[in-house]
Design an enzyme around this catalytic site. Structure first.
Site, PDB file in Angstrom:
ATOM      1  CG  LEU A 154      81.778 -62.115  14.731  1.00 58.03           C
ATOM      2  CD1 LEU A 154      81.526 -63.436  14.017  1.00 58.03           C
ATOM      3  CD2 LEU A 154      82.621 -62.329  15.976  1.00 58.03           C
TER       4      LEU A 154
ATOM      5  CD  GLN B  34      80.468 -60.459   9.173  1.00 60.98           C
ATOM      6  OE1 GLN B  34      79.527 -61.240   9.188  1.00 60.98           O
ATOM      7  NE2 GLN B  34      80.926 -59.898  10.280  1.00 60.98           N
TER       8      GLN B  34
ATOM      9  CG  HIS C  94      74.117 -57.209  11.948  1.00 60.14           C
ATOM     10  ND1 HIS C  94      74.590 -56.224  12.795  1.00 60.14           N
ATOM     11  CD2 HIS C  94      75.226 -57.855  11.474  1.00 60.14           C
ATOM     12  CE1 HIS C  94      75.914 -56.272  12.815  1.00 60.14           C
ATOM     13  NE2 HIS C  94      76.332 -57.254  12.027  1.00 60.14           N
TER      14      HIS C  94
ATOM     15  N   GLY D 100      76.124 -64.560  14.324  1.00 64.84           N
ATOM     16  CA  GLY D 100      75.791 -64.452  12.910  1.00 64.84           C
ATOM     17  C   GLY D 100      77.018 -64.091  12.104  1.00 64.84           C
TER      18      GLY D 100
END
Ligand code: QAP
Ligand code: CO
Length: 169
Positions: free
Chosen positions: A93, A51, A134, A46
């Site tokens: 990540l 990000q 998340h 994901g």
């Protein structure tokens, strides 16, 4: 397509609250393609636009074993269906190498737009339900480490800062 740089904890840009997407146009679809390439290359299950330092409400997910079920959520809205909770050892990540148990609602409904701007709804289960929550947190400037004890979070922050001094991105 392009693999984009992923921001890492404790980068303050990960705390930015994402804005809704107004038009699901070719620019957004290009971004989605780049997000999938970045996520698959990592590899991850994901990725939220936050990000990659794009503060718009876009999430890509693929929790399938053979990486064949790409899912796109634009402007996601999550509602909790009941009080039941689910524990999962989450990673991110943006916090590579660290995993911690997080407790979240098990039964949720998600409303979002797809890559053509069409609204859809689903009631995801298991890992997919965890992953959507998340990733939606990223859009709100929230990280999974916010759910663990301050002691653990600070240890992770120190280790990440040390890594970034050794290998600045
Ligand atoms: C979020 O996370 C997630 O530490 C997606 O060294 C994770 O794709 C939701 C990754 C678990 C629910 C459960 C993590 C890759 C990938 C690492 C990811 C790493 C390399 C994490
Ligand atoms: Co994450």
């Amino acid at each position: 397509m392009a693999v984009l740089e992923i921001l890492e904890f404790p980068d303050s840009r990960l705390r930015t609250v994402a804005k809704p997407v107004k038009d699901v146009d070719d620019r957004v679809r290009q971004l989605i393609d780049d997000m999938f390439e970045t996520m698959y290359e990592a590899p991850g299950i994901g990725l939220a636009a936050s990000q990659i330092n794009v503060h718009e409400q876009i999430v890509v997910i693929d929790v399938s074993d053979d990486r064949s079920e790409p899912l796109v959520f634009i402007n996601p809205e999550i509602t909790v269906i009941d009080q039941e909770t689910f524990e999962y050892d989450e990673g991110c990540l943006s916090v590579p190498g660290f995993y911690e148990t997080v407790v979240r609602p098990q039964h949720i409904r998600v409303k979002a737009l797809d890559r053509n701007g069409e609204p859809f709804e689903m009631e995801p289960e298991g890992l997919l339900a965890v992953c959507i929550q998340h990733e939606n947190d990223h859009l709100l400037g929230k990280l999974f480490v916010d759910y663990i004890s301050p002691l653990k979070r600070n240890r992770i922050r120190s280790k990440m800062e040390k890594l970034h001094k050794q290998q600045p991105s």
